[in-house]
Design a protein around this motif. Sequence first.
Motif, PDB file in Angstrom:
ATOM      1  N   ILE A  77      -8.992  -6.067  18.462  1.00  0.00           N
ATOM      2  CA  ILE A  77      -7.936  -6.645  17.764  1.00  0.00           C
ATOM      3  C   ILE A  77      -7.105  -7.346  18.715  1.00  0.00           C
ATOM      4  CG2 ILE A  77      -6.113  -6.449  15.793  1.00  0.00           C
ATOM      5  CD1 ILE A  77      -7.910  -4.071  14.858  1.00  0.00           C
ATOM      6  N   MET A  80       1.317   4.236  -2.898  1.00  0.00           N
ATOM      7  CA  MET A  80       1.076   5.473  -2.417  1.00  0.00           C
ATOM      8  C   MET A  80       2.573   6.377  -2.911  1.00  0.00           C
ATOM      9  SD  MET A  80      -0.837   5.314   1.104  1.00  0.00           S
ATOM     10  CE  MET A  80      -0.682   6.920   1.421  1.00  0.00           C
ATOM     11  N   GLY A 101      -5.349   2.753  11.122  1.00  0.00           N
ATOM     12  CA  GLY A 101      -6.601   2.084  11.144  1.00  0.00           C
ATOM     13  C   GLY A 101      -6.579   1.010  10.140  1.00  0.00           C
ATOM     14  N   ILE A 102      -5.819   1.326   8.914  1.00  0.00           N
ATOM     15  CA  ILE A 102      -5.643   0.676   7.865  1.00  0.00           C
ATOM     16  C   ILE A 102      -4.816  -0.760   8.357  1.00  0.00           C
ATOM     17  CG2 ILE A 102      -4.494   0.146   5.596  1.00  0.00           C
ATOM     18  CD1 ILE A 102      -5.479   2.740   4.871  1.00  0.00           C
ATOM     19  N   PRO A 106      -1.264  10.637   6.732  1.00  0.00           N
ATOM     20  CA  PRO A 106      -2.142  10.763   7.725  1.00  0.00           C
ATOM     21  C   PRO A 106      -2.215   9.685   8.736  1.00  0.00           C
ATOM     22  CG  PRO A 106      -3.341  10.562   5.586  1.00  0.00           C
ATOM     23  CD  PRO A 106      -1.764  10.525   5.392  1.00  0.00           C
ATOM     24  N   ALA A 115      -4.318   7.838   9.681  1.00  0.00           N
ATOM     25  CA  ALA A 115      -5.181   6.815   9.566  1.00  0.00           C
ATOM     26  C   ALA A 115      -4.462   5.552   9.153  1.00  0.00           C
ATOM     27  CB  ALA A 115      -6.306   7.254   8.394  1.00  0.00           C
ATOM     28  N   VAL A 116      -3.384   5.809   8.692  1.00  0.00           N
ATOM     29  CA  VAL A 116      -2.660   4.687   8.447  1.00  0.00           C
ATOM     30  C   VAL A 116      -2.666   3.314   9.702  1.00  0.00           C
ATOM     31  CG1 VAL A 116      -0.164   3.469   8.244  1.00  0.00           C
ATOM     32  CG2 VAL A 116      -1.000   5.567   7.263  1.00  0.00           C
ATOM     33  N   ILE A 157       0.889  -1.147   0.041  1.00  0.00           N
ATOM     34  CA  ILE A 157       0.036   0.023   0.012  1.00  0.00           C
ATOM     35  C   ILE A 157       1.050   1.051  -0.160  1.00  0.00           C
ATOM     36  CG2 ILE A 157      -1.595   1.282   1.275  1.00  0.00           C
ATOM     37  CD1 ILE A 157      -3.051  -1.244   2.120  1.00  0.00           C
ATOM     38  N   LEU A 185      -6.486  -7.508  11.364  1.00  0.00           N
ATOM     39  CA  LEU A 185      -7.552  -8.511  11.797  1.00  0.00           C
ATOM     40  C   LEU A 185      -8.003  -9.386  10.741  1.00  0.00           C
ATOM     41  CD1 LEU A 185      -9.528  -9.378  14.174  1.00  0.00           C
ATOM     42  CD2 LEU A 185     -11.044  -7.317  13.849  1.00  0.00           C
ATOM     43  N   PHE A 186      -8.134  -9.050   9.632  1.00  0.00           N
ATOM     44  CA  PHE A 186      -8.610  -9.880   8.275  1.00  0.00           C
ATOM     45  C   PHE A 186      -7.377 -10.998   8.359  1.00  0.00           C
ATOM     46  CE2 PHE A 186     -10.681  -6.118   5.848  1.00  0.00           C
ATOM     47  CZ  PHE A 186     -11.960  -6.600   6.118  1.00  0.00           C
ATOM     48  N   GLY A 216      -7.264  -2.776  10.672  1.00  0.00           N
ATOM     49  CA  GLY A 216      -8.008  -3.658   9.902  1.00  0.00           C
ATOM     50  C   GLY A 216      -7.364  -5.033   9.119  1.00  0.00           C
ATOM     51  N   ILE A 217      -6.313  -4.670   8.369  1.00  0.00           N
ATOM     52  CA  ILE A 217      -5.875  -5.805   7.523  1.00  0.00           C
ATOM     53  C   ILE A 217      -5.318  -6.732   8.525  1.00  0.00           C
ATOM     54  CG2 ILE A 217      -3.677  -6.109   5.964  1.00  0.00           C
ATOM     55  CD1 ILE A 217      -3.942  -3.441   4.871  1.00  0.00           C
TER      56      ILE A 217
END
Lengths: 307, 358
Positions: free
Chosen positions: B285, B37, B326-327, B321, B323-324, B33, B333-334, B330-331
Motif C-alpha cells: 500500500i 459499530m 487492516g480494514i 481490536p 484489526a481496524v 464503519i 488501497l481499494f 484495505g479500504i
Amino acid sequence: MTEVLVAFLVSTIVASTPLLLAATGELVVERVGVLNLGVEGMMLAGAIAAFAVAHLTATSTLGILAAIAAGVLLALIFAVVALTLQANQTATGLALTIFGRGFSALLGAGFVGIPASPLPKLRLPVLSDLPVLGPVLFSHDVLVYLALLLLCLVAWCIRRTHLGLIMRAVGDSHDAAHALGYKVLAIRYAAVAFGGALAGLAGAYMSLSYTPMWAQDMTAGRGWVALALVTFAAWRPFWLLIGAWFFGALMYLSLYVQALGLSIPSPFLSAVPYIGTVVVLVLISRDRRRIRLHRPAMLGRPFQSRT
Amino acid sequence: MLKVEARGSESRFWRYASPVLALLLTGVTTSLIFLAMGRPPATTVYTFLIQPLIQQDGMSALAVKAAPLIIMGVGLSLAYRANVWNIGTDGQFNLGAICGGGIALALPDLPMILLFPAVLLAGLIGGAANGGLVAWLRIRFNANEILTSLMFAYITNYLLIWLVTGPWRDPMGFGFPQTAMFSDSAAGPRLIADTNLHLGIVLAPLVAVGLWFMLEKSLLGFQFRVLGQATRAARFAGFREHRLVWIAMLISGGLAGLAGILEATGTLNQLTTTLSPGYGFTAIIVAFLGRLNPLGCIPAGLLLALTYLGGDAAQIRLGLPNAVTGIFQGILLFYLLGCDFLLLNRITWRAAAARGVP
C-alpha cells in the motif's frame, strides 16, 4: 493398517475440501479472464460470517448462507474496482485480501475461543457402515459433497453448455465476444460473484467443520494454495480435484508425522504444504507451451467497451 | 446523467489529487464503519489518526514504524514499475532478519564498527537471496512470482519459528521462544541515546532518494519503466527482460531484508517467532500510495505507520481490536486503485436531452 489407510483417506478428503471449493470458484473467475487474488480474504470473511451467524442463530444452514453472502459481497467490491473502474487486478485482489483479513479479525474479535459443534455428518443405513468405503465415501458433511457436486457442475458447464462457450469466449477474446453481442462485463461480474460465493463456502467449511471455531487468520494461506491449484490444473476442472487431493494428503501427512513424534522438528513439517506449493508450481510452469495453451488469453486484462 | 469519457491522455491534476481523494473517501468510509459499530466517528478517528501524534514520543514512534515501511515500499515501487509482482516481502524481511541476527548472535563481542555493518550486510544479502530465488524460479521455470514469493513468506516464518524455539533459543530465556538479546555493538548506534531511534530512520530517506535517482534519471530506470508499461516495446528495444527481473527482485528483496534486520536490531533487540506485523502487505500500500515513486513512499510510509499506531491507540483507549488497521489499509488501497480511474477518464454531468446529438 486398514485403520491408518482409512484415516489417511478420510483426512485427505476433509483437508482437500476447502481448497477444492475455493479453487473451483477461482477457476471460473479466471476462465472468463479475471484474476482475483483476494481468495484468502473472501475465505476469511466467509469463515467468520458462517461461524458468527451459526453461533448466534444456532442454525448451521444460516451460517453457510451468510458465508456465501459475505464472499459475494467482498467479490463485488473487487468487481467494481477491477472491472468497472479497470484498476490493476493484481493490486485490487491484494486489497481484497488485506481488507478481508482486517474485516474478519474485527468481526471475529468477540468470537475467539468459543467452541462449536461441527456440521452433522451423513448417516446412511448400510452404506455408512460398510468397512473402508463407509467412512471414506459415505460419512462426510454436506459441504464435502457440495464441493464435488459444484466441481462437476462447473466442468460440465464450461465444456458442454452454451454458457460455457460464452464464458470461454469472454476469457479468451473479450473484444470478439463483445462484438458478437455478449455482455462481457455482466458475465465477468457474475463469474466474480460466483467465485466469491465458493470462497465464502470454503471459509464456512473451515470454521464450521474443519476446525469448528474461529481464530484470526485461520485459513493460513489456503486461499493462496487454491490460486496455485488453478495454475496447477492448467484451468481444467477435474485436474483441480487431483491437485486438491494431493495438497489435502500433504497437509494430513505433515500433521500425522508430527504426531508420530519423529525427531523432525515440527516447524519443518508445518512448512511442507507451502514448500510443496512452490515445487508443484515450478514443475507445472516449466512447460511454457502447456501453460500458454491453456491459460485464458485475456487473464488479468481490463475490458473497455469502445462503442 | 453521469457520463464517462476517456481523456486521451493522463491528467496531471488527478495524478496528485487522486491519492488525496482516496484518503478522504477512506476517512469517510471508516467513519461510517465506526458509526455502524456504535462508536462516535469523530472521537474514534481522532484517537486513530491524531492522538498517536500528539502524545509523548509520538513522532519518534512514528519514525520507528515508518522506517521499515518506507524501505520496503521503495523497493516495491521499483519492482511494480517493471511489472514484477513481489508480494512476499515478509519472507525477504524474515530471511534478512535471520541472516543478520545469526551474525549478531554468533559474534556478539566484535566492536560495533565491524559488527553492525556486517549484520546489516547479512540482512541485505539474506533478503536479496530470497528475492533472487523468486527471480530464478520465474526466469528459469516460468513460476509465477506472486505465488512463490508469498509462499516463501510462510516458509521463512516457519524457519524463524524453528530457529527461535530450537537451536537459537536463549538458554537463559525461561523457555520463551526467543533468542538472547543482541549485544550493544550488534544493535547498532542510536540517534539519541537510550531511545529506539535507530539508524533505519536515517537510511530510509537516503534509500528513497537513491532509488528515485536510479528510477527517474538512469538508463536502467528508464528500462524498468518501459518494461512495465510496454513489454513488447522493451523487447523490441533490446532490453534484457530477464536481467531487469533479476535486478527488481534482488533490490526489492534486499531492501526488505535490510528492513527486517533494522527492525530486529533496532526495535526488538532479539529474534522472536513473529517479526513482521504484516509489513509485507502494508508496504504494498505504501508503494501504491506513493504513486510507485520512491520519494512518494516517504509520506506514504509515514501515513501507514500512523495506521499501526492508531490501531494500537484504538485498542488501548477504545477497546477496539487493532484489526481496524487492516480494514483501514484495505479500504485505502481499494480507493487508491479506484480513484485512478479519474486519471484517464472524465466524469461529467450532462442533461439527458443532449444525448442523440451526433
